[in-house]
Design an enzyme around this catalytic site. Structure first.
Site, short mmCIF file in Angstrom:
data_model
loop_
_atom_site.label_atom_id
_atom_site.label_comp_id
_atom_site.label_asym_id
_atom_site.label_seq_id
_atom_site.Cartn_x
_atom_site.Cartn_y
_atom_site.Cartn_z
N SER A 157 -0.61 -20.14 -9.47
CA SER A 157 -0.14 -18.94 -8.93
C SER A 157 -0.36 -17.92 -9.78
O SER A 157 -0.12 -16.54 -9.34
CB SER A 157 1.33 -19.26 -8.21
OG SER A 157 2.36 -19.41 -9.32
N ASP A 215 12.78 -14.77 -10.68
CA ASP A 215 11.67 -14.99 -11.11
C ASP A 215 11.05 -14.46 -12.23
O ASP A 215 10.65 -13.19 -12.39
CB ASP A 215 10.39 -14.75 -9.82
CG ASP A 215 9.05 -15.38 -10.29
OD1 ASP A 215 8.76 -15.79 -11.37
OD2 ASP A 215 8.01 -15.15 -9.43
N HIS A 263 6.13 -15.32 -12.75
CA HIS A 263 5.05 -14.30 -12.16
C HIS A 263 5.46 -12.65 -12.43
O HIS A 263 6.34 -12.53 -13.26
CB HIS A 263 5.09 -14.42 -10.61
CG HIS A 263 4.93 -15.84 -10.14
ND1 HIS A 263 5.72 -16.68 -9.74
CD2 HIS A 263 3.95 -16.65 -10.05
CE1 HIS A 263 5.23 -17.83 -9.64
NE2 HIS A 263 4.03 -17.78 -9.68
#
Length: 346
Positions: free
Chosen positions: A104, A324, A327
Site C-alpha cells: 500500500s 495510521d 501511510h
C-alpha cells in the site's frame, strides 16, 4: 493563439526545469540528504481536484484541521531538485507503461503520481481500469501513458496449497505481470512484520515461520535474481522505492511522551533523524548490491523519517480508531518521492 501560448508556457517551464537540473548533474547531487523547508508554492496540487484519491490518503477531506503539512519542500544539500513538470513527464513517456509493484506504500506513491499528472493536464481525458484483483491502470489517453499499480506486498509468491497459504521465498511467478513495462518501481517491507501466511517454503524445506528480517533478505535475493535473468534493462528502467518509515515511537524523534504521529504538525528540522535508520534499510542495500543489472534506489527513508507530521493519523480510513502512522497524506510526502523519480527520468 491558445495552442501557441500553451506551447510557449510548456517550453518555458521545460527550459526552467533543465536549468535547475544542470547543477544537480554537475555536482553529482545527493538528492536524499537535505532538509525540509517551508515553500509558499507548495503543495503541487489541490487534492480536491483528484476525485480518485482513496479515502485512506485524503486527510484534508477527512477533516484534518492543520494544513501546513503539504507546504514543505525537500531541499537537498548543495543543489535543488528540478521543478516537477507534469506535461514534460507525459511527453517524455508518451506511449509508455510505468508500473508500481508492491504494497500500500506503492499504492500511496502511485496515487500521488497520477494526481500530480492529472493536475498538470486537468482537461486531458483519462481512464481507470482494473485487471483481476491486483492490477490497476490509470491511462492518460491523449499521451498513451499508462501508470499501473500491481498489489504484491512481498514480491515473492504466496500460493494456496493443502497445508494452507504458503509463502515461497524462492519463487516469483507473478513476474509475468511486470513484463513489457518501460519503467518498474518496486517496493516491499511494510507487511513483513505481519503473518499473512500459514507456512514458509524455501526449496523443499517448509517451516511454520522464521526470522522475518532473514526472510525479507531471501525474498529480495529472489527478486534480484529475477531482475538479472528476466529484465532487459536496455528497454526497462528499474527502481526500488526504498523503505518508507512509520512513526509510532516518539522517543525515536526526541519526544518520548508521543506514542504515535497523532497531533504532529511540523517536520523535524535539520538533516538527521535522532533514532537513526531502521535495520531493514541495510538489508535492502545489501541485497541491491548483489544485483548485476542497474537498479536505482529511491533512498527515501531519511527524508521521510523527518516527516512525523505527514501521516493520516486519525484522519485516515479508520478515523479516530485507526491512527495510521504508516501511510501518507495526499498531497504530501509521496509527491517528493515522485519529484525525485522525475529528476532521475530527466
Amino acid at each position: 493563439m491558445v495552442l501557441q501560448d500553451n506551447a510557449i508556457s510548456y517550453g518555458s517551464a521545460l527550459v526552467l526545469s533543465l536549468l535547475l537540473l544542470l547543477p544537480l548533474l554537475a555536482k553529482g547531487c545527493d538528492m536524499f540528504t537535505g532538509q525540509w523547508v517551508k515553500d509558499a508554492s507548495y503543495p503541487l496540487y489541490d487534492p480536491s481536484t483528484c476525485p480518485f484519491i482513496r479515502r485512506k490518503f485524503a486527510c484534508k477531506k477527512n477533516g484534518r484541521p492543520d494544513l501546513d503539512y503539504p507546504t514543505f519542500r525537500w531541499q537537498p544539500q548543495g543543489c535543488k531538485l528540478a521543478w516537477f513538470n507534469g506535461v514534460d513527464f507525459l511527453q517524455k513517456n508518451r506511449g509508455k507503461k510505468i508500473m508500481f509493484v508492491g504494497d500500500s506504500l506503492s499504492l500511496n506513491q502511485w496515487q500521488s503520481l497520477t494526481c500530480m499528472l492529472h493536475s498538470s493536464v486537468p482537461k486531458s481525458p483519462y481512464t481507470m481500469t482494473t485487471e483481476g484483483t491486483t492490477i490497476s491502470t490509470f491511462t492518460f489517453q491523449e499521451y498513451g501513458v499508462e501508470i499501473k499499480f500491481d498489489r504484491n506486498p512481498y514480491l515473492v509468491d504466496i500460493v494456496s496449497e493443502k497445508i494452507g497459504s504458503v509463502m515461497k521465498l524462492d519463487s516469483i511467478n507473478d513476474g509475468k505481470n511486470w513484463l513489457g513495462m518501460d519503467t518498474l518501481i518496486f517496493n516491499t517491507w511494510h507487511w513483513w512484520s505481519r503473518k499473512s501466511w500459514d507456512c514458509i517454503q524455501i526449496g523443499s524445506n517448509v517451516t511454520k515461520d522464521m526470522d522475518r528480517m532473514a526472510a525479507f533478505e531471501i525474498a529480495l535475493g529472489t527478486w534480484g535474481k529475477w531482475v538479472d535473468t528476466v529484465v532487459d534493462t536496455r528497454k526497462t528502467r528499474v527502481f526500488f522505492q526504498g523503505i518508507s518509515p512509520s512513526h509510532y515511537n516518539g522517543s525515536l524523534w526526541g519526544e518520548p511522551a508521543a506514542h504515535s504521529c497523532a497531533g504532529q504538525t511540523e517536520p523535524l528540522w535539520g538533516t538527521n533523524y535522532p533514532g537513526g535508520l531502521p535495520p531493514e534499510v541495510g538489508v535492502l542495500k545489501r541485497a541491491l548490491g548483489k544485483i548485476t543489472k542497474p537498479v536505482t534506489l529511491l533512498d527515501i527513508t531519511m527524508l521521510s523519517l523527518l516527516r512525523k507530521d505527514g501521516h493520516p493519523s486519525i484522519y485516515g480510513i479508520g478515523g479516530r480508531t485507526g491512527n495510521d502512522c504508516s501511510h501518507w497524506c495526499l498531497s504530501g510526502v509521496p509527491d517528493t518521492w515522485n519529484e525525485i523519480l522525475y529528476n532521475y527520468m530527466l
